[in-house]
Design an enzyme around this catalytic site. Structure first.
Site, PDB file in Angstrom:
ATOM      1  N   SER A   1       0.815  -1.217   0.000  1.00  0.00           N
ATOM      2  CA  SER A   1       0.000   0.000   0.000  1.00  0.00           C
ATOM      3  C   SER A   1       0.847   1.265   0.000  1.00  0.00           C
ATOM      4  O   SER A   1       0.317   2.351  -0.219  1.00  0.00           O
ATOM      5  CB  SER A   1      -0.929   0.008   1.220  1.00  0.00           C
ATOM      6  OG  SER A   1      -0.188   0.072   2.421  1.00  0.00           O
TER       7      SER A   1
ATOM      8  N   LYS B   1      -6.229   4.711   8.065  1.00  0.00           N
ATOM      9  CA  LYS B   1      -5.077   5.476   7.585  1.00  0.00           C
ATOM     10  C   LYS B   1      -5.399   6.966   7.523  1.00  0.00           C
ATOM     11  O   LYS B   1      -4.588   7.810   7.945  1.00  0.00           O
ATOM     12  CB  LYS B   1      -4.651   4.957   6.218  1.00  0.00           C
ATOM     13  CG  LYS B   1      -4.031   3.563   6.264  1.00  0.00           C
ATOM     14  CD  LYS B   1      -3.713   3.044   4.879  1.00  0.00           C
ATOM     15  CE  LYS B   1      -3.056   1.669   4.965  1.00  0.00           C
ATOM     16  NZ  LYS B   1      -2.759   1.111   3.632  1.00  0.00           N
TER      17      LYS B   1
END
Length: 810
Positions: free
Chosen positions: A658, A701
């Site tokens: 990611s 996140k």
């Protein structure tokens, strides 16, 4: 190329409209829903329950907490009510071979009645037999047999004595037996007087005495035979008396159980055994009349002996309504197949058929058995024991040592019981696929897979069913009802747990726990029903209990112990985002990612990988990044750089791809010598074509970087770049949504790398023309120019280095 606009507040959080619910509180609902969004699993469970062929046992796979057990139990209970109660199973003594107790299969409740009847029979037997043998008729008959045997003996001795007297010889009875001696005028003559007799008289007397001694020996030889005949006649008499006494006691039992051939056969065996052992039962006072070393009770000897006539009901279905549904929480080997217990007696371990104990398979016989796969597989020999029983369709009680042939100790070997059971295993997908791959027997025995999903579609109908499910849970746990707004907040939380605005989590344990805790806060706040505020307080309390680690990390960031910039612009540096998992709690953490470039041979060095801190997926992401770099910028010239990428202040493993887009941004920034905005953080993986791909944990996140920015003060410039395909997953916290609505924070959806590059640099990324050239003033043009410089320097270096070597050789 257009720079993507920041997402609107509506895109960050999909609210649940309370008006879709047609109730004031969940107390108005029927509460009939037991599960939501598991149609595939429900169909499989119903199929597995319905089919009766061998091998169609069910393996229910799914994460714990998804309602697997509740759903399976619900459908099993429904199916069990439609079936009749199964048989009672009993063990009785096998009088021909005590090591192999006999099995009796009886209708439900009959086994218990037989046990009670046999207990009463024993009590009656204890009084009836002594009474029969103490009766005057028996005593007279026994005495007659004994007198008849002794009279015949006395008569022959008397005849011999009379004949001896005629010959002048007397038959004397001494302590040592019979003896003959000469007599004169009725008196035994002395030795001296005998010597004074004539020789002819002495010889006559001696011959007579020897003859009578021979005849006496003949008489005495017949005594044991006559005694044996007498004992035999007494035994026959005892048998007749016992048969008469027992026959009356058993007559009623035979009539009661005339429809059960096995019981009638058993009762006949009991009669024969009592007749055969009647002398042991009513023996004389010189020995313990009831001692029987083959029995194994530590109680009184009489009780020990009469244990042989008990009935051991291993499975009692007298109170069963329908087929049994058994959940065995501790499925070790003996809890599954049963055991033969032992007790200490006289320093030794002994047993008998009364110590046979049934297992879960016995209790579930004729019904359903539910087991947890992990517990079953962890118990030694349990898995093999279950498979053996299912393959053989019978339950054979034996110790693991016997089953494996490790011991040959003499012990009981109970007759096997026929097995008819549907087994349901509850496990995880990993357990299912491991068994499927490595145990060839598994596919033969568990042909039905019921796969539970972790989430379901978030539609209005599903949300209403979800509300009915919550109503069922509150009713089961006697909790307060939820109003519409509270129900909507629970639905929204379920979407957040699913990590998808278009889905709902089917992890019912988490939802159930949330409702329980909201009920607590409702009580604390004095509310009659659970409100949205109560639900939110429960969520906040859950986070508060679990977020110590997150709080400490963010504290270190605020104190500049962990270096994260949220303002300014830096070349070759970007804020990446990662998700940390602490138990059930996940949170986002920003990481500084830096890149350095120099002249080289086209290598992109992943420092994490070089020091074995990077996982394989992370390393793959870096290699894809390198492939994109070469495919985009090295079509006309070799890639003549050497670059290094690193997660700064990373002291543990790094896994996942990611951050590959963030690493690419840092690398391009370092090549173009264009600074990147530190007010923005980046997440998303990248493919070799430059497309930004979705990642997991997008909500955590964004919130992780938001918390850092909020701690330092929101400026209106801060935000996060996320993959466009992750927009549908957004279910952000309310404070994040409010900050976006106020223009103090932003979330940008990015589809390709160039869009993110433009946002981070504030300059156009640039698109290539037909000749593959990028416009001047764009970031990509600066990258190509820098790479061209590296290539030229490398060629010059090679030429210069080659000329120097040639001069040296000359």
């Amino acid at each position: 190329m257009d720079t993507p606009d920041a997402l609107s507040p509506e895109a960050l959080y999909r609210r649940c409209d309370p008006s879709i619910f047609d109730f004031e509180t969940t107390a108005d609902l029927e509460a009939q829903t037991h599960i939501v969004g598991q149609d595939r699993a429900v169909e499989a469970v119903q199929f597995g329950i319905g089919i009766s062929q061998d091998g169609y046992n069910i393996f229910v796979l799914g994460p714990p907490g998804t309602g697997r057990h509740a759903l399976v139990r619900h459908y099993l209970d429904e199916a069990a009510q439609e079936r009749s109660a199964p048989s009672d199973w009993c063990y009785v003594k096998c009088f021909e071979d005590a090591r192999t107790p006999r099995m009796l299969q009886l209708p439900p409740g009959v086994g218990t009645e037989l046990r009670k009847d046999m207990e009463q029979f024993v009590e009656d037997l204890k009084s009836a037999l002594p009474a029969a043998f103490e009766s005057e008729e028996y005593q007279m008959s026994r005495q007659a047999i004994q007198e008849e045997a002794t009279e015949e003996e006395e008569h022959k001795v008397q005849q011999l004595q009379e004949r001896a007297q005629e010959e002048g010889v007397a038959l004397l009875r001494t302590p040592n037996g019979f003896a003959f001696a000469p007599v004169e005028e009725g008196e035994v003559i002395s030795q001296e007087a005998f010597q004074q007799l004539g020789e002819e008289e002495k010889e006559r007397l001696q011959e007579a005495i020897e003859q009578f001694q021979d005849e006496l020996r003949q008489v005495m030889r017949q005594v044991p035979q006559r005694q044996r005949e007498a004992r035999k006649r007494i035994r026959e008499l005892n048998r007749e008396v016992a048969e008469y006494a027992v026959g009356d006691l058993l007559k009623e039992l035979r009539e009661t159980y005339a429809d059960y051939d096995d019981v009638v056969t058993y009762l006949e065996a009991v009669r024969n055994d009592i007749v055969e052992n009647v002398e042991t039962i009513v023996g004389g006072q010189q020995r313990n009349p009831f001692a029987d070393e083959s029995e194994t009770d530590g109680g009184p000897s009489e009780e020990v002996f009469f244990r042989r006539y008990r009935v051991n009901v291993v499975v009692d279905n007298s109170e069963a309504e329908g087929a049994p549904v058994v959940y065995e929480d501790n499925p070790h080997y003996q809890n599954l197949v049963g055991r033969v217990e032992q007790i200490a007696r006289m320093g030794a371990l002994v047993t008998d058929f009364n110590l046979i104990k049934g297992g879960a398979l016995h209790r579930a016989n004729g019904g359903y058995l539910v087991l947890e796969a992990r517990k079953l597989l962890m118990a030694p020999f349990a898995w093999e024991g279950l498979k053996r029983a299912l393959f053989a369709n019978e339950i054979r009680i034996e110790s693991p040592q016997q089953a494996l042939g490790l011991i040959s100790t003499v012990t009981l070997e109970p007759e096997a019981i026929p097995l008819d059971v549907k087994v349901v295993l509850l496990g995880t997908p990993l357990e299912y696929y491991l068994l499927k791959a490595y145990d060839p027997d598994f596919s033969e025995l568990f042909k039905v897979m019921a796969d539970f999903d972790e989430r379901t579609d978030r539609e209005d109908a599903t949300q209403r069913r979800f509300a009915d499910l919550i109503a069922h849970l509150t009713h089961e746990d006697d909790l307060r009802a939820l109003d519409r707004e509270a129900m909507a907040r629970v639905v929204e939380r379920a979407a957040r747990l699913a990590g998808d605005a278009e889905k709902l989590s089917t992890h019912l344990q988490s939802v159930h726990d949330l409702v329980r805790e909201a009920d607590y806060w409702a009580g604390t706040n004095g509310h009659d029903v659970i409100t949205a505020a109560d639900v939110q307080r429960a969520i906040d309390a859950q986070v508060r209990r679990a977020d110590r680690i997150r709080e400490r990390i963010h504290e270190e960031i605020q104190r500049d112990t962990i270096l994260i910039d949220t303002e300014g612009a830096v070349v070759g540096q970007v804020n990446g985002l990662a998700v940390l998992q602490a138990g059930d709690f996940a949170f986002g953490k920003p990481n500084r990612i830096t890149a350095r470039v120099r002249l080289g041979k086209g290598e992109v060095v992943d420092i994490e990988r070089e020091v074995a801190l990077g996982g394989p997926i992370h390393s793959k992401g870096v290699l894809i990044l390198a492939g994109l770099l070469g495919g985009r910028y090295a079509q006309q010239q070799p890639l003549s750089l050497s670059a290094s990428l690193v997660f700064e202040q990373s002291y543990g493993g790094v896994e996942g791809d990611s951050a590959s887009s963030a690493e690419l941004y840092a690398l391009l920034s370092a090549l173009a010598e264009v600074p990147l905005k530190q007010s923005l953080a980046v997440t998303g993986s990248v493919n070799q074509r430059g497309q930004v791909q979705p990642i997991g944990g997008v909500n955590e996140k964004i919130e992780g970087f938001f918390d850092v920015c909020k701690g330092r003060g929101l400026t209106g410039e801060q935000g996060v770049l996320i993959p466009h395909s992750n927009v549908k997953h957004l279910m952000l916290r309310q404070d994040v949504v409010e900050a976006v609505e106020a223009g103090r924070f932003h979330v940008y959806p990015v589809e390709i790398i160039d869009q993110g590059l433009a946002l981070l640099t504030g300059q156009p990324a640039g698109a290539p023309d037909e000749q593959g050239q990028y416009p001047e003033g764009t970031v990509n043009h600066r990258v190509t120019q820098r790479l061209a410089q590296f290539a030229a320097r490398r060629r010059q270096f090679v030429m210069t280095d080659g000329a120097s070597e040639a001069m040296s050789d000359a």
